[in-house]
Design an enzyme around this catalytic site. Structure first.
Site, PDB file in Angstrom:
ATOM      1  N   HIS A  31       0.863  -1.188   0.000  1.00 47.88           N
ATOM      2  CA  HIS A  31       0.000   0.000   0.000  1.00 47.88           C
ATOM      3  C   HIS A  31       0.892   1.229   0.000  1.00 47.88           C
ATOM      4  O   HIS A  31       1.968   1.221   0.600  1.00 47.88           O
ATOM      5  CB  HIS A  31      -0.857   0.058   1.272  1.00 47.88           C
ATOM      6  CG  HIS A  31      -2.137  -0.720   1.202  1.00 47.88           C
ATOM      7  ND1 HIS A  31      -2.679  -1.355   2.295  1.00 47.88           N
ATOM      8  CD2 HIS A  31      -3.000  -0.942   0.173  1.00 47.88           C
ATOM      9  CE1 HIS A  31      -3.819  -1.944   1.942  1.00 47.88           C
ATOM     10  NE2 HIS A  31      -4.026  -1.705   0.650  1.00 47.88           N
TER      11      HIS A  31
ATOM     12  N   CYS B  13      -2.015   2.574   9.133  1.00 50.46           N
ATOM     13  CA  CYS B  13      -3.038   1.618   8.696  1.00 50.46           C
ATOM     14  C   CYS B  13      -4.194   1.548   9.693  1.00 50.46           C
ATOM     15  O   CYS B  13      -5.320   1.241   9.318  1.00 50.46           O
ATOM     16  CB  CYS B  13      -2.444   0.222   8.547  1.00 50.46           C
ATOM     17  SG  CYS B  13      -1.254   0.105   7.218  1.00 50.46           S
TER      18      CYS B  13
END
Ligand code: NAD
Length: 703
Positions: free
Chosen positions: A168, A264
Site C-alpha cells: 500500500h 493503517c
C-alpha cells in the site's frame, strides 16, 4: 481552512492473522497476541488523542483486518469514496464502512465493482501541494485514479508500487506538514521516483532507508509537528528533529505481523487541500489496441498483458472473441492505461511489436519528423523489430522494406524503408511515436510451435526455443530436410561459423556442406578463417594436431605462420589459385564461388587480408549477404551470430548451435516462429548433419 484533526479507528476485538494476503502475514497465522494487540492499540489511541479527535467504528466478527481503517475509503470534506478490496478476504468490510459513513451523514461514493481501490491505504492527500498521491501496482488499480480525481476534483499523481512488502502507498510514503515528504524510494519504479523528485524539492524529501522502512517508519500519522510511528532509527529521528518534527513512537509489533502499523490503524476524516486548485484530474492516459491470432495457445495475449503491467501500465479487456476450433483465431480489444503519455507510448510500442494494432478510432497516419543532423534520429524515433512492419502514410498502410531490427523507418516518395541511424541524412523523414505503425506476426499456435513435440514436415515444429532437452537427432533431421528443400528450389542458406567448428574437427563437415551446394554465403571472423587455413596448410588448429589431439612442438606459432603466408599471397582466393591451400572450408568456398565476409574484431591476429577491419563496412557486407536468405545456420560464435541475428528479419529460419544455453537462448528467443536453438557440441552437430544428409542422398539414389 484545515478542520481539527479527526481520525477513525476500529478496536482490535476480532483482530488476528487469519489468512495470508501480504508477505508480512506469512508464517504469522494466529501468531498475533490478542492482549498485546489490544494494549498496543490502546496506547496508540491515547497517543493520538493528545493531538486529534478519535472516532470509533464497531469491529465485526470474522473481519480481522477491519482494524485497519485506513482502507475503509478515502475522505475529503464530507465526501467518502468507499474502498473496493482486491482480496475477497477483506470485501466483507466494505458494507460496514459504507453503513458507518452513511450514518454519520457523509456523501458516499463508490467505484465500479471490479475496480480495486483500497482507500487511504493507497491515496494520500498532500495538503501543501494540493494534490492526491495515489498508489497502484499491488492492490489498487491504475484505472481507479481518473475516477478518484473526478470524485474529489483533485489532481491525482500516480505512483507505481513495485514490491510486495510495500503493498500500500501508506507503507512507504507519508506527506508531512510544511510540504515535507517521508518516503522509501525502493518501493517505487523509476518513473514514479522521477515524478516524486519533480514535484517535491530535494530539501523537502526525507528519504527513509530500508531498515526504517521495514519498521513501518513511513506508516505514520502526522498532526501538526507531531509524527506518530512504530519506530525510527537514530538518523531518521535526527533528520526529523532538524525539520522541527517531534517523533512519538507507538510500538506496533502485533499489527506488523499482519502488515500494518500506525497509519493503517487510522483513517483521516479531516483532510483538506490548502490551495484550491482547478481539478486537472489524473495524468493517466489510455489507448485501445486490437490483437488477433492464436492469442491464448501461443501465449501472445499473456505476453501482451504481462508487458503492460511490467511497463508500469494497466489494462482492461474490452472485448474477447475466442476462436472455438483448434485452427480458428481469437480477437481481443484491450484498453491500456499508463500514468503518463510517455509510459503509455513505451508500452504501446512494445505491444505493436507483438502485433497489436491501434483500434480504428485511434489510427492516424504515422507521425514523421525530419532529420536535422546526419546520422542522428529525432528523439522519439520508432525502433524496428525483426517483424515485417507497415506504416500508415496518407491513409494507406505501406510495407516497410529491408526489414531488420534496431533500425528506424524512413518514409520517402519510394515508400518506407528500415535504415540504420548512422545512415540518416538531413531531411530524411523518420517515423516517430507509435501512431500509424503495425507489425505483422504470422499466426502461431501451440501446434505449429511444436509444443506437442510430434514430428511434422514443417521446419517450424521445433519452434522458438532452446532444444537442449529435445533430441538433437530430431532437430538435425529437420534441418537436413530443410537444407535439401532449400537447395532443390534454389534458395539461400547462410552459415555463420566460429573457430570452434575447426577446433572440434568439424571443418571437414562444413567443407562437405559447401562442396555439396548446401551453403550459399559464409559470414565469420578472422579466427575461423585463420584456423581453417592453418588446418589446411599445417594440419593443426591453434597448434593442435586434430587427428592425434596433441599439441605440436612449436605449434603455437602456426596460426601466425598461416596469416603470414596468406598475407604474402595477397588473399585467401590467391592462396587457392596458387595451389597453396588445397582443402578446407575456405578452399571449398573459393572453388564453389560461395561468397564470404570476414568481420574484424579487437582480438584478431594479423589480420588476414580478407578481414574487414572497418566495422561499418563489415556490417554492410554481412547485411548484403544475409539479404534474401531462407535459413541462417549459426555455429558456435556468439559475436558473429548476434551480429547476424540483428540484421535478419523474421521469416528467415534461424538455427543457433552453441554449447552454452545462454547464447542459444539469446539468439533463439526472438519470439519468432522460425528460430531454434540447439544446445550441443558443434562438432557433434555437424557430424550428425552430414551423416543425415548422406543417408537422405543414399535413400534417394536407391529409390
Ligand atoms: P565467441 O565468444 O563470440 O563465441 C564462441 C562460442 O562458441 C561461445 O558462445 C561458446 O559457448 C561456443 N562454444 C565453445 N565450444 C563449443 C563447442 N564445442 N560446441 C558448440 N559451441 C561451443 O568467440 P569467437 O567467435 O570464437 O571469437 C570472437 C571474435 O574474436 C571473432 O571475431 C573471432 O574471429 C575473434 N578471434 C580472433 C582470433 C585470432 O585472430 N587469432 C582468435 C580467436 C578469436
Amino acid at each position: 481552512m484545515t478542520a481539527p484533526a479527526t481520525l477513525l479507528m476500529c478496536p482490535p476485538d476480532f483482530f488476528d492473522v487469519e489468512y495470508v494476503i501480504n508477505p508480512w502475514m506469512e508464517g504469522n497465522i494466529h501468531r498475533a497476541s490478542h492482549e498485546g494487540a489490544l494494549d498496543q492499540w490502546r496506547a496508540l489511541m491515547s497517543a493520538l488523542e493528545k493531538h486529534a479527535q478519535v472516532e470509533i467504528v464497531s469491529p465485526q466478527r470474522g473481519l480481522p483486518d477491519m482494524v485497519f481503517t485506513a482502507n475503509a475509503g478515502l475522505v475529503l470534506g464530507r465526501r467518502v469514496l468507499i474502498s473496493r478490496f482486491l482480496h475477497p478476504e477483506r470485501r466483507g468490510e466494505e458494507k460496514h464502512f459504507k453503513k458507518w459513513f452513511a450514518q454519520q451523514g457523509f456523501e458516499v461514493h463508490e467505484l465500479p465493482r471490479d475496480l480495486p481501490f483500497e482507500g487511504a491505504g493507497d491515496a494520500l492527500f498532500d495538503a501543501e501541494r494540493g494534490v492526491l498521491w495515489a498508489g497502484y501496482g499491488q492492490r489498487s488499480e491504475l484505472d481507479s485514479h481518473p475516477m478518484i480525481a473526478e470524485c474529489f476534483g483533485v489532481e491525482v499523481l500516480s505512483l507505481r508500487l513495485v514490491t510486495h512488502r510495500f503493498y500500500h502507498l501508506d507503507t512507504c510514503f507519508c506527506p508531512l506538514a510544511g510540504g515535507f515528504l517521508l518516503y522509501y524510494p525502493g518501493a517505487f519504479d523509476a518513473n514514479s521516483n522521477r515524478l516524486i523528485e519533480s514535484r517535491v524539492p530535494a530539501e523537502k524529501r526525507i528519504v527513509v532507508e530500508e531498515p526504517d522502512a521495514v519498521n513501518f517508519a513511513c506508516n505514520a500519522v502526522n498532526v501538526g509537528q507531531t509524527i506518530v510511528m512504530n519506530k525510527a532509527g537514530t538518523e531518521l529521528k535526527r533528520r526529523l528533529t532538524v525539520e522541527r518534527f517531534q517523533v512519538v513512537e507507538a510500538p506496533m509489533s502485533e499489527f506488523i505481523k499482519s502488515g500494518g502499523a500506525v497509519k493503517c490503524l487510522t483513517l483521516s476524516l479531516s483532510d483538506g487541500i490548502a490551495r484550491s486548485l482547478e481539478a486537472p484530474g489524473a495524468l493517466v492516459e489510455s489507448s485501445v489496441v486490437r490483437m488477433e491470432g492464436h492469442l491464448l495457445d501461443s501465449g501472445l495475449l499473456e505476453r501482451a498483458l504481462e508487458l503492460t503491467i511490467d511497463g508500469g501500465g494497466s489494462f482492461q479487456i474490452l472485448e474477447f472473441n475466442l476462436g472455438k476450433l483448434r485452427q480458428s483465431t481469437s480477437k481481443a480489444e484491450i484498453k491500456v492505461s499508463a500514468p503518463s503519455s510517455t509510459v503509455l507510448e513505451r508500452i504501446i510500442a512494445q505491444l505493436i511489436d507483438l502485433g497489436a494494432v491501434p483500434a480504428a478510432e485511434d489510427v492516424g497516419d504515422a507521425e514523421l519528423q525530419a532529420v536535422t543532423k546526419a546520422g542522428v534520429a529525432p528523439d522519439d524515433f520508432y525502433a524496428t523489430t525483426i517483424y515485417p512492419s507497415e506504416v500508415r502514410v496518407k491513409g494507406k498502410w505501406v510495407k516497410t522494406k529491408d526489414q531488420r531490427m534496431d533500425a528506424v523507418i524512413v518514409v520517402d516518395a519510394a515508400g518506407a524503408h528500415c535504415r540504420l541511424i548512422r545512415d540518416l541524412s538531413p531531411g530524411d523523414q523518420v517515423v516517430v511515436g507509435v501512431r500509424g505503425i503495425r507489425t505483422i506476426r504470422k499466426t502461431e499456435s501451440r501446434d505449429s510451435r511444436g509444443e506437442r513435440g510430434g514430428p511434422s514436415d514443417e521446419f517450424s515444429f521445433m519452434g522458438a526455443g532452446v532444444s537442449s532437452e529435445r533430441r538433437v537427432e530430431l532437430v538435425v533431421e529437420q534441418i537436413a530436410w530443410e537444407l535439401r528443400r532449400i537447395r532443390a528450389r534454389g534458395g539461400k542458406v547462410v552459415v555463420v561459423p566460429g573457430p570452434v567448428v575447426v577446433h572440434t574437427g568439424a571443418g571437414e563437415h562444413l567443407a562437405q556442406l559447401i562442396r555439396e551446394g548446401y551453403v550459399h554465403a559464409l559470414l565469420g571472423g578472422n579466427a575461423v578463417a585463420v584456423h581453417d587455413l592453418e588446418q589446411s596448410l599445417l594440419g593443426t588448429s591453434l597448434g593442435v594436431d586434430l587427428k592425434r589431439g596433441v599439441a605440436v612442438h612449436g605449434g603455437h606459432r602456426h596460426h601466425l605462420r598461416t596469416i603470414n603466408t596468406i598475407r604474402r599471397c595477397g588473399s585467401i582466393a590467391a592462396t587457392v589459385e596458387q595451389g597453396v591451400i588445397r582443402s578446407g572450408v575456405f578452399y571449398e568456398c573459393i572453388k564453389a564461388g560461395v561468397p564470404f565476409s570476414l568481420a574484424g574484431s579487437i582480438r584478431d591476429d594479423g589480420p588476414l587480408p580478407d578481414t574487414e577491419m572497418d566495422l561499418i563496412r563489415a556490417q554492410e557486407a554481412y547485411s548484403r549477404l544475409v539479404r534474401g536468405s531462407d535459413m541462417v545456420l549459426m555455429l558456435s560464435t556468439m559475436l558473429h551470430s548476434i551480429g547476424v541475428g540483428n540484421m535478419t528479419p523474421a521469416g528467415v529460419k534461424l538455427v543457433c548451435v552453441d554449447i552454452n544455453p545462454a547464447v542459444v537462448t539469446k539468439l533463439a528467443d526472438r519470439g519468432s516462429l522460425e528460430s531454434v536453438g540447439v544446445v550441443t557440441d558443434v562438432g557433434l552437430f555437424l557430424s550428425m548433419l552430414v551423416q543425415r544428409l548422406d543417408r537422405l542422398e543414399a535413400s534417394k539414389a536407391a529409390a
